[in-house]
Scaffold this motif. Structure first.
Motif, PDB file in Angstrom:
ATOM      1  N   GLU A  73      36.639 -46.478  27.626  1.00 23.60           N
ATOM      2  CA  GLU A  73      36.953 -46.621  29.047  1.00 23.60           C
ATOM      3  C   GLU A  73      38.233 -45.837  29.388  1.00 23.60           C
ATOM      4  OE1 GLU A  73      36.452 -50.761  30.472  1.00 23.60           O
ATOM      5  OE2 GLU A  73      38.471 -50.519  31.269  1.00 23.60           O
ATOM      6  N   ASN A  74      39.222 -45.949  28.516  1.00 28.86           N
ATOM      7  CA  ASN A  74      40.479 -45.229  28.747  1.00 28.86           C
ATOM      8  C   ASN A  74      40.300 -43.725  28.625  1.00 28.86           C
ATOM      9  OD1 ASN A  74      42.125 -47.484  29.260  1.00 28.86           O
ATOM     10  ND2 ASN A  74      42.146 -47.958  27.081  1.00 28.86           N
ATOM     11  N   ASP A  88      36.441 -53.772  16.135  1.00 32.92           N
ATOM     12  CA  ASP A  88      35.958 -52.398  16.300  1.00 32.92           C
ATOM     13  C   ASP A  88      35.113 -52.283  17.578  1.00 32.92           C
ATOM     14  OD1 ASP A  88      35.776 -49.868  14.521  1.00 32.92           O
ATOM     15  OD2 ASP A  88      33.761 -50.159  15.317  1.00 32.92           O
ATOM     16  N   ALA A  89      34.132 -53.159  17.735  1.00 37.49           N
ATOM     17  CA  ALA A  89      33.216 -53.066  18.884  1.00 37.49           C
ATOM     18  C   ALA A  89      33.981 -53.202  20.200  1.00 37.49           C
ATOM     19  CB  ALA A  89      32.150 -54.153  18.784  1.00 37.49           C
ATOM     20  N   GLU A  90      34.873 -54.196  20.267  1.00 39.52           N
ATOM     21  CA  GLU A  90      35.554 -54.460  21.540  1.00 39.52           C
ATOM     22  C   GLU A  90      36.585 -53.380  21.860  1.00 39.52           C
ATOM     23  OE1 GLU A  90      34.954 -59.286  21.919  1.00 39.52           O
ATOM     24  OE2 GLU A  90      36.878 -58.589  21.149  1.00 39.52           O
ATOM     25  N   ARG A  91      37.344 -52.975  20.875  1.00 36.77           N
ATOM     26  CA  ARG A  91      38.412 -52.011  21.175  1.00 36.77           C
ATOM     27  C   ARG A  91      37.912 -50.563  21.249  1.00 36.77           C
ATOM     28  NH1 ARG A  91      41.048 -53.489  24.571  1.00 36.77           N
ATOM     29  NH2 ARG A  91      42.430 -51.721  24.213  1.00 36.77           N
ATOM     30  N   VAL A  92      36.801 -50.255  20.585  1.00 38.70           N
ATOM     31  CA  VAL A  92      36.200 -48.929  20.783  1.00 38.70           C
ATOM     32  C   VAL A  92      35.714 -48.826  22.228  1.00 38.70           C
ATOM     33  CG1 VAL A  92      34.154 -47.536  20.243  1.00 38.70           C
ATOM     34  CG2 VAL A  92      35.636 -48.338  18.395  1.00 38.70           C
ATOM     35  N   ARG A 109      39.232 -40.232  19.719  1.00 38.74           N
ATOM     36  CA  ARG A 109      39.360 -41.502  19.019  1.00 38.74           C
ATOM     37  C   ARG A 109      38.677 -41.407  17.669  1.00 38.74           C
ATOM     38  NH1 ARG A 109      34.513 -44.229  18.641  1.00 38.74           N
ATOM     39  NH2 ARG A 109      33.046 -44.103  20.393  1.00 38.74           N
ATOM     40  N   MET A 110      39.038 -42.359  16.792  1.00 34.82           N
ATOM     41  CA  MET A 110      38.341 -42.465  15.523  1.00 34.82           C
ATOM     42  C   MET A 110      36.947 -43.025  15.811  1.00 34.82           C
ATOM     43  SD  MET A 110      41.283 -44.155  13.134  1.00 34.82           S
ATOM     44  CE  MET A 110      40.378 -43.864  11.610  1.00 34.82           C
TER      45      MET A 110
END
Lengths: 67, 536
Positions: free
Chosen positions: B365-366, B356-360, B298-299
């Motif tokens: 998790e993924n 950013d915080a929530e989707r990182v 991920r980025m």
């Protein structure tokens, strides 16, 4: 449940002989597979993650960090 | 008749922007018309954010690609107004079988929880999924919503400015310049936007190749997910079979690392492999074949000023667990309402840092789940293979070993625990609906709870008095008042009340819980709303 590391098996000589007999006459590959299945069966029986982690540490001969 | 993926759906047309003396500036530009870009653009239009989608192609994707869509993304599509055609076309499944070598080890039933409008999973070719999103986009444009898609438009340069992002775009008619207040990059795992900005994309490369084939056949295989470890027809490797609509079957065959990809893709190699799997007597037609290698990465950050990355452009996972497109759709769901508040100057720009915080956190998790599945499917050491085979052998006889078998942990919705936007929790209420979680569905008479949520801030008041509406800093909060007995099945009570007699939930426009209480307190609701729009 802390990992029991004091004697806990009745008739230890009998147990040890049975464990070795389990592997008697088997190829290394087969023995390795039996051991892996044994680890999973026993781990499930114990169930408790903390006890299992203590066993992992004991198995690599690591000094216990917690009393 | 041509196939859906052979028909140009948004052919290149010259835009007035190409004849302007100065670059036109749009509120939002989405790059990439895949599932994530289309969903983000539709959400922008529904929020009245003028949006232009740029894509270098002019048709939906070729080949089935992402095929498993989970319940949460289907609920997101419902909010976007296109859940029904996708679910109606898709194939629902809940049963699966796991095979090891030449025998079945066990079978499972996902036993989806009752009382949800949408199923746990559907299988649907990515091109159909995109097709329905494009139809929705066009319907919104026809209604006068500010949305437009431009095929044959390839972005070749990106220059972030202070209050905008400048783009150079190449078309069949030549280049033109265009500007965006906000750029949403959904241009896939190889993201040209990411590369042009010189941004990182680090992670783990898995040294493996998978042959994926779409096969048309009249077969009597049941509608189940079948997964093989080390099957006789693909020794030492894995295989996967999934049913899709239109008598199309998707087959994934692991090939290993040192293979000649071009040769493996040739029908002379592929057809014998498939015959070995399906049986010599089965008649089939090969529609699409591809070979992929995957990475888990991920980025570091998904927000770079006014450029926001979503979907595979921001994070890439192994396919096991259907966590690619499913997580990308949750990215779009998370982003657009925040963009709306920032653009309307109701929320500070820093609200976008919570994207950013929530989707990182979601991506991590993924990545964790899909990396673990990959390591189980392709053991990286001799001892790892030993334990994997031990788990599979034991699973055939003993149920305890079945949870250890990992052929992919199927995508479940992400709960934003620890999000900076989360407000107070109430201990008496059920854990599953804690702040950060997506509100679960529940039946309400002839309709569904989720059909009444989303798109705005709401106060869900169950068995508790609350005013009809509230205005907090220019943000309207609308109350949805329910009685615990509105759902005789008890799901509403079980999911939102637990043992408590009443509850109030502050819900975000993406249907996630922001805060909750067991009694109404206006000051507390106001404070929680300010927190969830990043004003405190």
């Amino acid at each position: 449940m802390a990992l029991i590391t004091t004697p806990n098996i009745v008739d230890p000589d009998d147990f040890y002989a049975e464990l070795i007999a389990l592997h008697q006459g088997r190829a290394k590959e087969e023995s390795d597979a039996i051991n892996a299945r044994l680890v999973l069966l026993l781990a499930n029986h114990i169930g408790d993650r903390r006890t299992l982690r203590e066993a992992f540490e004991a198995a690599i001969l690591q000094e216990r960090t917690e009393p | 008749m041509g196939k859906i993926f052979e028909t140009p759906l948004y052919p290149y047309r010259r835009s007035p922007d190409q004849d302007r003396p100065a670059p036109a500036r749009h509120a939002a530009i989405v790059v990439g018309a895949g599932p994530v870009g289309l969903a983000a653009a539709i959400d922008c239009a529904l929020n009245d954010i003028p949006v232009v989608v740029l894509d270098e192609n002019d048709k939906v994707s070729f080949g089935s690609r992402a095929i498993c869509f989970a319940k949460r993304p289907l609920e997101i599509l419902d909010r976007l107004g296109c859940g029904a055609p996708v679910v109606d076309k898709g194939v629902q499944w809940r049963h699966g079988k796991v095979f090891f070598r030449d025998r079945q080890v066990y079978e499972f039933d996902l036993l989806p929880e009752r009382g949800h409008k949408r199923p746990a999973f559907i299988n649907l070719q990515q091109y159909w999924f995109e097709h329905y999103l494009v139809e929705r986009l066009k319907a919104l444009a026809a209604e006068g919503k500010p949305i437009e898609i431009r095929g044959g438009n390839r972005v070749v340069s990106v220059r972030p400015g202070g209050d905008h992002v400048a783009l150079d775009v190449v078309t069949p008619d030549g280049p033109y310049a265009i500007e965006a207040e906000w750029l949403i990059a959904c241009d896939g795992a190889l993201s040209p936007i990411r590369a042009m900005l010189g941004l990182d994309f680090v992670g783990r490369v898995f040294e493996d190749n998978f042959l994926i084939a779409d096969v048309v056949m009249e077969a009597d295989f049941p509608t189940e997910r079948w997964f093989w470890f080390d099957p006789p027809f693909n020794p030492g490797q894995s295989a996967l079979l999934h049913r899709q609509p239109d008598n199309l079957w998707r087959i994934d065959l692991q090939l290993g690392w040192n293979v000649d990809k071009e040769q493996e893709k040739s029908p002379e190699r592929v057809i014998p492999r498939l015959k070995a799997m399906l049986g010599e007597e089965v008649d089939f037609e090969l529609e699409w074949v591809s070979i992929y290698t995957f990475q888990c990465r991920r980025m570091e950050k998904f927000r770079h000023g006014r450029v926001l990355f979503a979907g595979d452009a921001a994070h890439q996972v192994s396919p096991f667990g259907a966590r690619g497109a499913n997580s990308g759709l949750q990215d779009a769901d998370n982003l657009v309402w925040k963009l709306k508040l920032v653009r309307d100057r109701i929320a500070p720009e820093s609200l976008l840092d919570s994207y950013d915080a929530e989707r990182v956190a979601g991506a991590d998790e993924n990545l964790l789940n899909s990396s673990r599945a990959t390591d189980f499917i392709t053991p990286k050491s001799e001892v790892s293979r030993l334990f994997r085979d031990a788990a599979l052998d034991l699973a055939a006889r003993h149920t305890f070993a079945r949870p250890l078998v990992n052929s992919g942990r199927l995508s479940v919705p992400c709960t934003y625990d620890g999000s900076p936007l989360n407000g107070p929790d109430a201990d008496a209420l059920p854990r599953r609906t804690r702040p950060g979680s997506p509100a679960p569905d529940a039946p309400l008479g002839s309709g569904w709870l989720l059909d009444r949520l989303g798109g705005r801030f709401q106060l869900l008041a169950i068995g508790a008095p609350a005013p009809d509406s509230l205005d907090v800093y220019g943000v309207p909060v609308e109350t949805l008042r329910l009685d615990p007995n509105d759902d005789p099945s008890g799901a509403l009570r079980e999911r939102f009340l637990g043992g408590a007699p009443a509850a109030l939930y502050l819900l975000r426009p993406d249907q996630h819980v922001a805060a909750r209480w067991t009694a109404y307190d206006e000051g507390a609701v106001r404070a929680a709303l300010l927190k969830t729009i990043g004003r405190t």
